[in-house]
Motif scaffolding. Sequence first.
Motif, PDB file in Angstrom:
ATOM      1  N   ARG A 200       0.839  -1.206   0.000  1.00  0.00           N
ATOM      2  CA  ARG A 200       0.000   0.000   0.000  1.00  0.00           C
ATOM      3  C   ARG A 200       0.872   1.253   0.000  1.00  0.00           C
ATOM      4  O   ARG A 200       0.612   2.210  -0.751  1.00  0.00           O
ATOM      5  N   GLU A 201       1.919   1.281   0.815  1.00  0.00           N
ATOM      6  CA  GLU A 201       2.807   2.445   0.870  1.00  0.00           C
ATOM      7  C   GLU A 201       3.515   2.675  -0.469  1.00  0.00           C
ATOM      8  O   GLU A 201       3.667   3.811  -0.919  1.00  0.00           O
ATOM      9  N   LYS A 202       3.935   1.602  -1.083  1.00  0.00           N
ATOM     10  CA  LYS A 202       4.609   1.742  -2.377  1.00  0.00           C
ATOM     11  C   LYS A 202       3.669   2.298  -3.437  1.00  0.00           C
ATOM     12  O   LYS A 202       4.037   3.161  -4.237  1.00  0.00           O
ATOM     13  N   ILE A 203       2.413   1.775  -3.447  1.00  0.00           N
ATOM     14  CA  ILE A 203       1.437   2.258  -4.421  1.00  0.00           C
ATOM     15  C   ILE A 203       1.153   3.738  -4.192  1.00  0.00           C
ATOM     16  O   ILE A 203       1.091   4.541  -5.138  1.00  0.00           O
ATOM     17  N   ILE A 204       0.971   4.114  -2.918  1.00  0.00           N
ATOM     18  CA  ILE A 204       0.707   5.521  -2.597  1.00  0.00           C
ATOM     19  C   ILE A 204       1.873   6.401  -3.051  1.00  0.00           C
ATOM     20  O   ILE A 204       1.681   7.488  -3.625  1.00  0.00           O
ATOM     21  N   GLU A 205       3.101   5.943  -2.842  1.00  0.00           N
ATOM     22  CA  GLU A 205       4.271   6.722  -3.236  1.00  0.00           C
ATOM     23  C   GLU A 205       4.330   6.911  -4.753  1.00  0.00           C
ATOM     24  O   GLU A 205       4.603   8.022  -5.257  1.00  0.00           O
TER      25      GLU A 205
ATOM     26  N   LEU B 263       1.781   6.713  -6.880  1.00  0.00           N
ATOM     27  CA  LEU B 263       0.669   7.572  -7.290  1.00  0.00           C
ATOM     28  C   LEU B 263       0.950   9.040  -6.959  1.00  0.00           C
ATOM     29  O   LEU B 263       0.597   9.941  -7.723  1.00  0.00           O
ATOM     30  N   ALA B 264       1.603   9.267  -5.807  1.00  0.00           N
ATOM     31  CA  ALA B 264       1.953  10.644  -5.434  1.00  0.00           C
ATOM     32  C   ALA B 264       2.961  11.230  -6.416  1.00  0.00           C
ATOM     33  O   ALA B 264       2.883  12.418  -6.790  1.00  0.00           O
ATOM     34  N   GLU B 265       3.923  10.404  -6.839  1.00  0.00           N
ATOM     35  CA  GLU B 265       4.897  10.867  -7.828  1.00  0.00           C
ATOM     36  C   GLU B 265       4.215  11.196  -9.153  1.00  0.00           C
ATOM     37  O   GLU B 265       4.511  12.216  -9.799  1.00  0.00           O
ATOM     38  N   LYS B 266       3.268  10.363  -9.556  1.00  0.00           N
ATOM     39  CA  LYS B 266       2.523  10.621 -10.781  1.00  0.00           C
ATOM     40  C   LYS B 266       1.693  11.893 -10.654  1.00  0.00           C
ATOM     41  O   LYS B 266       1.583  12.697 -11.589  1.00  0.00           O
ATOM     42  N   LEU B 267       1.127  12.095  -9.463  1.00  0.00           N
ATOM     43  CA  LEU B 267       0.326  13.291  -9.218  1.00  0.00           C
ATOM     44  C   LEU B 267       1.187  14.556  -9.296  1.00  0.00           C
ATOM     45  O   LEU B 267       0.777  15.584  -9.865  1.00  0.00           O
ATOM     46  N   ARG B 268       2.406  14.469  -8.723  1.00  0.00           N
ATOM     47  CA  ARG B 268       3.306  15.628  -8.795  1.00  0.00           C
ATOM     48  C   ARG B 268       3.667  15.963 -10.237  1.00  0.00           C
ATOM     49  O   ARG B 268       3.759  17.130 -10.624  1.00  0.00           O
TER      50      ARG B 268
END
Length: 419
Positions: A84-89, A91-96
């Motif tokens: 879950r943490e890896k996916i969130i990271e 997705l956050a990079e993609k969002l940035r």
Amino acid sequence: RLKQLESQLKNIQQQIQATNSQRDSLIREIQTFEDNLDKCYGEQLECQEKVDIAEIDKIEQFAEDNLSRLRCYKLNLETIDRDREKIIEKLAEKLRSKEKNLNESRSTVQIRITNFRGNFRDITLEMGSDFDSLPEYIKLKNRIEQDDLPRHEKRFKEMMTGKVIESIVNFKASLELQEEEITQNIDNLNKSLKEIDYTDSTYIELRYQKSRDREINDFRNSLKTCLGDVTRQTAEDNEERFKNIQKLLIIPFKEKTPWTNKVTDVRNWLDFSVSERDRSNGKDKSYYTDSSGLSGGQKAKLAFTILASTISYQFGLNQTNFSGKSFRFVTIDEAFSKVDDKYACYAMELFKALNLQLLVITPNKQINVLEPYISSLHLVSKEMKEEKSFSSVTSVCIQQFQQNRSLALANNNDKSLPN
């Protein structure tokens, strides 16, 4: 027997101790399991709450959109938190990255809004100037495409078939007319120069020829290319003309200001030179494209000739259309102070032949050279009064000046000119 009993007792005590240790270890494991069970119950409740408020269709859509990314994770109870943490990271990079692109797009749109407002002030007067006003500009764009464009397209075709070509023809003709006027004026100036002796046996003639400058020649060829064959007026020919006009003229005029100033200044269309010609046979004796190789006096003489001709051209003067009331006033400030008397006389003869009216500022020692060419003098004198400097001007016609000078010399009062 006693020894046997003591040995058995010792073994039993050791077994009891080991059993107690095993019991304590089991109690700790039970407590750990109970703690984990409570934690799992808590996590289960938390997950259940998230499931209860989650939108199933969005979850399914997320799983479908990220199927390839989710396949690399086991997604079991042991690894789900780490995954879950890896996916969130990620997705956050993609969002940035998306936010960065969004900010760049906002900046680009803002710049285009500003440029559009600068180019079309009338129609954007009541429209906003920031990014939030983008819907207004999109609405304007749709209106132009749906309503205005067909109307202007018809008008554009009419202009393209007639007015554009006519404008280019007039533009080209105007430049060529300026060139013709320059050559005609030089021809007229040469008539005046021919009457002035440059030397005892020669006179000066200004020469001109088509410029060899590549940019100038390319521009003149571009004008011809834009017109094409004017006898052909098909839609394809007119569209081709318009493309050439845009490519060869409109875009360079907008983007290359120094180039535009150069190629549209018709004076650059010609290369100028000076020929010293023999008066007896009209053949060239010397030819000058610049003043290199000449003495100081010769340079001054040549410069006077070109300068006087240029001034006469600017005033539009020549001997055939000369009017005594025309403006032809020139001020010369100590131009003859470092020139031999013969060159000064030549310059004055030249100015006289070109009908220029002169105010010559010169030291007193030069007056005798200029006397045949001037009608009045304004003598400036300087004196000191009470440690202050004062200047005064005395005006006198040339005849009165000559009489006063003769009288002064006769009386032997002062053999020098006034200071």
